[in-house]
Enzyme design. Structure first.
Site, PDB file in Angstrom:
ATOM      1  N   CYS A  75       0.802  -1.221   0.000  1.00 58.49           N
ATOM      2  CA  CYS A  75       0.000   0.000   0.000  1.00 58.49           C
ATOM      3  C   CYS A  75       0.840   1.278   0.000  1.00 58.49           C
ATOM      4  CB  CYS A  75      -0.927  -0.006   1.199  1.00 58.49           C
ATOM      5  SG  CYS A  75      -1.886  -1.534   1.340  1.00 58.49           S
TER       6      CYS A  75
ATOM      7  N   HIS B 178      -3.013   6.506   2.634  1.00 58.63           N
ATOM      8  CA  HIS B 178      -3.546   5.305   2.002  1.00 58.63           C
ATOM      9  C   HIS B 178      -4.952   5.048   2.522  1.00 58.63           C
ATOM     10  CE1 HIS B 178      -4.408   1.231   1.026  1.00 58.63           C
ATOM     11  NE2 HIS B 178      -4.118   0.761   2.227  1.00 58.63           N
TER      12      HIS B 178
ATOM     13  N   ASN C  67     -10.436  -0.511  -0.217  1.00 55.62           N
ATOM     14  CA  ASN C  67      -8.969  -0.499  -0.078  1.00 55.62           C
ATOM     15  C   ASN C  67      -8.380  -1.044  -1.376  1.00 55.62           C
ATOM     16  OD1 ASN C  67      -6.276  -1.188   0.421  1.00 55.62           O
ATOM     17  ND2 ASN C  67      -6.650  -1.784   2.539  1.00 55.62           N
TER      18      ASN C  67
END
Length: 326
Positions: free
Chosen positions: A115, A251, A281
Site C-alpha cells: 500500500c 492510504h 482499499n
C-alpha cells in the site's frame, strides 16, 4: 551542472465496471451494510472482470491521463508500476504496459511495497530525474486485489477493491513537485499481512497459502501508533507545518483507521482526501484514486500542497510532500 528536478504534469485513473456493494456482500458472508460502514466507512468497491488483469487496469489509467491532459507518453524513458497483484511473476507489469502502449524505448520496472507502493514509485521517479539519468517517467499504482481475496472470510472480503492510477513526472527546473520524502520499514510485522508465493513459512511460522491474509487488529495498532509521528517527521523534513499543507492523502485502508490517525496527528478529516467510501482499499492505487476524485470535485487545485502517505504490508511506509502543479 545544476541538479534536475521533476514535476507532476498529468494524472489519470481507471476502475473496473463491476460494483460490489455492501448489499452484495450480505448475500455472500455473514455481515451487514451497517456493520461494514461502522467499521470501515466503505459502501462500494470495484471488481475486475475475470479476463481483466492489473496491466489492463494500468493501461486504461494511462489512456485516461492522455485523454484528460493531451500528454504524450510514447517518449517516456522509464515506466514504474507499483503493484502487489501482477498477473505474472515475469514478465513485469511495466513491460506489459510498454508493449500495449507502444513505447519504443523505455526502462520498465515493477516495485512491490504494497500500500506504500505508489508513493515509493513517485519518490523513485523523482530521484531518477533529479539524478539526471531520466527526463520523463510514467508512474502507475494498480491492483486487482479481488483476485487474491478470500470471499468466505468476512473480516477481509469487505475491504478490498480493484483500480489503477497513473501520473507523469517530467524534468522541470523551475516548478518541481516533490518537496520532501521519508520512508521506512518494520519488517517484523510482515506476518500480519501477507500473500504466500514460493514459501509457506515466515520466520518459522506456518502460513496460510493462496489468498491474502490480514491481521487487521495488529495493522490498526501499528498504523495509529506510528503514522502520526511519521507525518510529523515528514513535515519537519520539509520545513513546513501542518497549516501550510492543504491536503493530507493517506492510504485509503479503512476510514475508521484514518480517523484514528488524524485524532493523533496534525490533520483533520475535512483536510483529508480518501477514495475509501466507493472504491474500498485498493492498496497501491488508493492514493492516486483519491487525488483524481479531489481534482474532479474541484477540491484539489494547482498550487496546493499535498502530503501523501502510504503504509501497509511489509510493514512499509512512504510519505512525500508534493506541490500540486497540474
Amino acid at each position: 551542472m545544476s541538479q534536475s528536478k521533476s514535476r507532476i504534469t498529468a494524472i489519470g485513473t481507471y476502475v473496473p465496471e463491476r460494483i460490489l456493494t455492501n448489499a452484495d456482500l450480505e448475500k455472500m458472508v455473514e455481515t451487514s451494510d451497517e456493520w461494514i460502514v461502522q467499521r470501515t466507512g466503505m459502501r462500494e468497491r470495484r471488481i475486475a472482470a475475470p479476463h481483466e488483469y492489473v496491466s489492463d487496469l494500468a493501461i486504461k489509467a494511462v489512456e485516461d491521463m492522455v485523454d484528460r491532459y493531451g500528454v504524450t507518453v510514447r517518449d517516456a524513458d522509464m515506466i514504474l508500476v507499483a503493484t502487489s497483484t501482477p498477473e505474472y511473476s515475469f514478465p513485469s507489469t511495466a513491460s506489459r504496459v510498454q508493449s500495449k502502449l507502444g513505447i519504443a524505448s523505455t526502462g520498465a520496472l515493477d516495485l512491490n511495497a504494497a500500500c506504500a507502493g505508489f508513493v515509493y514509485a513517485v519518490q523513485m521517479a523523482d530521484g531518477l530525474i533529479s539524478g539526471g539519468a531520466y527526463r520523463k517517467i510514467l508512474v502507475i499504482g494498480a491492483e486487482t486485489l479481488s483476485k487474491i481475496t478470500d470471499y468466505t472470510d468476512r473480516t477481509t472480503c469487505v475491504l478490498f477493491g480493484d483500480g489503477a492510477g497513473a501520473v507523469l513526472l517530467e524534468k522541470d527546473e523551475d516548478s518541481p513537485s516533490v518537496i520532501a520524502s521519508v520512508s521506512g520499514t518494520f519488517g517484523e510485522g510482515g506476518i500480519h499481512l501477507y500473500k504466500t508465493a514460493l514459501s509457506e513459512q515466515m520466520d518459522g511460522t506456518d502460513l496460510k497459502s493462496g489468498c491474502l491474509v490480514q491481521n487487521g487488529r495488529e495493522i490498526y495498532k501499528w498504523a495509529i501508533r506510528n503514522i502520526p509521528d511519521g507525518v510529523r517527521s515528514l513535515l519537519s523534513k520539509g520545513g513546513m507545518n501542518a497549516q501550510e499543507v492543504d491536503w493530507f492523502v493517506p492510504h485509503s485502508a479503512n476510514l475508521r483507521m484514518i480517523e484514528a490517525i488524524n485524532e493523533r496527528g496534525p490533520f483533520t478529516m475535512d483536510r483529508t482526501l480518501t477514495s475509501v467510501e466507493y472504491r474500498g482499499n485498493t492498496s497501491a492505487a488508493s492514493i492516486p484514486l483519491a487525488l483524481q476524485l479531489a481534482v474532479d470535485e474541484g477540491r484539489l487545485k494547482a498550487g496546493d500542497h499535498v502530503l501523501l502517505y502510504g503504509f501497509g504490508g511489509g510493514m512499509t511506509y512512504a510519505g512525500s510532500i508534493v506541490k500540486w502543479t497540474i
